[in-house]
Design a protein around this motif. Sequence first.
Motif, PDB file in Angstrom:
ATOM      1  N   PHE A 153       0.844  -1.195   0.000  1.00  0.00           N
ATOM      2  CA  PHE A 153       0.000   0.000   0.000  1.00  0.00           C
ATOM      3  C   PHE A 153       0.879   1.245   0.000  1.00  0.00           C
ATOM      4  O   PHE A 153       0.623   2.201  -0.742  1.00  0.00           O
ATOM      5  CB  PHE A 153      -0.909  -0.009   1.224  1.00  0.00           C
ATOM      6  N   ALA A 154       1.911   1.248   0.820  1.00  0.00           N
ATOM      7  CA  ALA A 154       2.825   2.400   0.869  1.00  0.00           C
ATOM      8  C   ALA A 154       3.487   2.640  -0.478  1.00  0.00           C
ATOM      9  O   ALA A 154       3.617   3.790  -0.928  1.00  0.00           O
ATOM     10  CB  ALA A 154       3.881   2.176   1.951  1.00  0.00           C
ATOM     11  N   LEU A 155       3.902   1.571  -1.139  1.00  0.00           N
ATOM     12  CA  LEU A 155       4.564   1.713  -2.437  1.00  0.00           C
ATOM     13  C   LEU A 155       3.597   2.179  -3.519  1.00  0.00           C
ATOM     14  O   LEU A 155       3.972   2.945  -4.411  1.00  0.00           O
ATOM     15  CB  LEU A 155       5.199   0.382  -2.843  1.00  0.00           C
ATOM     16  N   ALA A 156       2.369   1.711  -3.452  1.00  0.00           N
ATOM     17  CA  ALA A 156       1.381   2.079  -4.470  1.00  0.00           C
ATOM     18  C   ALA A 156       0.849   3.491  -4.275  1.00  0.00           C
ATOM     19  O   ALA A 156       0.473   4.151  -5.242  1.00  0.00           O
ATOM     20  CB  ALA A 156       0.220   1.078  -4.461  1.00  0.00           C
ATOM     21  N   VAL A 171       8.967   3.106   5.013  1.00  0.00           N
ATOM     22  CA  VAL A 171       9.643   4.405   4.970  1.00  0.00           C
ATOM     23  C   VAL A 171      11.012   4.278   4.302  1.00  0.00           C
ATOM     24  O   VAL A 171      11.402   5.137   3.493  1.00  0.00           O
ATOM     25  CB  VAL A 171       9.774   4.989   6.390  1.00  0.00           C
ATOM     26  N   LEU A 172      11.741   3.234   4.619  1.00  0.00           N
ATOM     27  CA  LEU A 172      13.042   3.024   3.974  1.00  0.00           C
ATOM     28  C   LEU A 172      12.892   2.891   2.460  1.00  0.00           C
ATOM     29  O   LEU A 172      13.698   3.429   1.691  1.00  0.00           O
ATOM     30  CB  LEU A 172      13.711   1.777   4.546  1.00  0.00           C
ATOM     31  N   LEU A 173      11.874   2.184   2.018  1.00  0.00           N
ATOM     32  CA  LEU A 173      11.621   2.027   0.587  1.00  0.00           C
ATOM     33  C   LEU A 173      11.248   3.362  -0.057  1.00  0.00           C
ATOM     34  O   LEU A 173      11.780   3.733  -1.110  1.00  0.00           O
ATOM     35  CB  LEU A 173      10.507   1.002   0.365  1.00  0.00           C
ATOM     36  N   LEU A 174      10.327   4.092   0.584  1.00  0.00           N
ATOM     37  CA  LEU A 174       9.878   5.356   0.009  1.00  0.00           C
ATOM     38  C   LEU A 174      10.999   6.392  -0.029  1.00  0.00           C
ATOM     39  O   LEU A 174      11.039   7.242  -0.930  1.00  0.00           O
ATOM     40  CB  LEU A 174       8.686   5.909   0.795  1.00  0.00           C
ATOM     41  N   GLN A 222      16.164   4.295   0.554  1.00  0.00           N
ATOM     42  CA  GLN A 222      17.290   3.791   1.326  1.00  0.00           C
ATOM     43  C   GLN A 222      17.557   2.312   1.057  1.00  0.00           C
ATOM     44  O   GLN A 222      18.674   1.841   1.280  1.00  0.00           O
ATOM     45  CB  GLN A 222      17.033   4.010   2.822  1.00  0.00           C
ATOM     46  N   ILE A 223      16.546   1.598   0.609  1.00  0.00           N
ATOM     47  CA  ILE A 223      16.723   0.200   0.220  1.00  0.00           C
ATOM     48  C   ILE A 223      16.026  -0.010  -1.118  1.00  0.00           C
ATOM     49  O   ILE A 223      15.095   0.719  -1.472  1.00  0.00           O
ATOM     50  CB  ILE A 223      16.170  -0.783   1.274  1.00  0.00           C
ATOM     51  N   SER A 224      16.483  -1.006  -1.861  1.00  0.00           N
ATOM     52  CA  SER A 224      15.916  -1.244  -3.188  1.00  0.00           C
ATOM     53  C   SER A 224      14.560  -1.926  -3.068  1.00  0.00           C
ATOM     54  O   SER A 224      14.283  -2.639  -2.092  1.00  0.00           O
ATOM     55  CB  SER A 224      16.856  -2.112  -4.024  1.00  0.00           C
ATOM     56  N   GLU A 225      13.740  -1.720  -4.083  1.00  0.00           N
ATOM     57  CA  GLU A 225      12.383  -2.269  -4.081  1.00  0.00           C
ATOM     58  C   GLU A 225      12.405  -3.707  -4.571  1.00  0.00           C
ATOM     59  O   GLU A 225      11.881  -4.050  -5.638  1.00  0.00           O
ATOM     60  CB  GLU A 225      11.470  -1.407  -4.952  1.00  0.00           C
TER      61      GLU A 225
END
Length: 232
Positions: free
Chosen positions: A111-114, A178-181, A184-187
């Motif tokens: 949901f955060a990524l979308a 949050v790290l993804l958005l 900081q880290i790859s998806e």
Amino acid sequence: MEPDDNNVNLGSAPARKAAYHHGDLRAAAIRTGLQLLEERGADEVSLREIARRAGVSATALYRHFPDKDALLAALADEGLALLGAEQRAAGDAAGGGIDGFNATGRAYVRFALAHPALFRLIFSKGTKPSAPEWSDKNDEAMRLLMKNASELAPPEAGEAAAKVFALRAWALVHGLSVLLLDGQISEDLEVIDAVIDAPEQAVRPCIDAGAGDSASAARDRSDRCRGSPTSC
């Protein structure tokens, strides 16, 4: 929604118009605001633009939202409801239990990524809990989290253990989101899912260790491990 569709249905123009003509301007404005949020981000959402798209005067909207902060708070609360619904659907589809619990975590991150702008808005502008305990927040996502935690934590440990279990799980998926958005880290969803599913992997050695026990003792051991591998 299709099984693997991460896009929440935020409404369409015909639906907005129909809703307004039935007198539900507030709901129509929220749907329009959610679409604007997807297109532009929170900074660019305005009452004036929502009024223009809805075909009403800005004055009409002010009756429902006295200022932009009130509008953003309403959008955040609606977003939280959508997040909770996505998590519940994912948990139900996985069949509940530890699998369902892990599925709700994966749904949280997806949901955060979308919906990155909406996700950030939920936790910056949403209605702050009036209850002193974070676990007493009265929204679908929190109710689902606490229900699952209560069912999976060792029953003999009581309510405190369930809260720790829930907070650890929430911190994990929120931190990953949050790290993804923030880039900081790859998806890499395969890796992300493995991190979220770690509790299930951690309890497996405990379950295997009880293989020589009686059936009832093995079940008891498995139940304890689900909540805390250290209790095996």
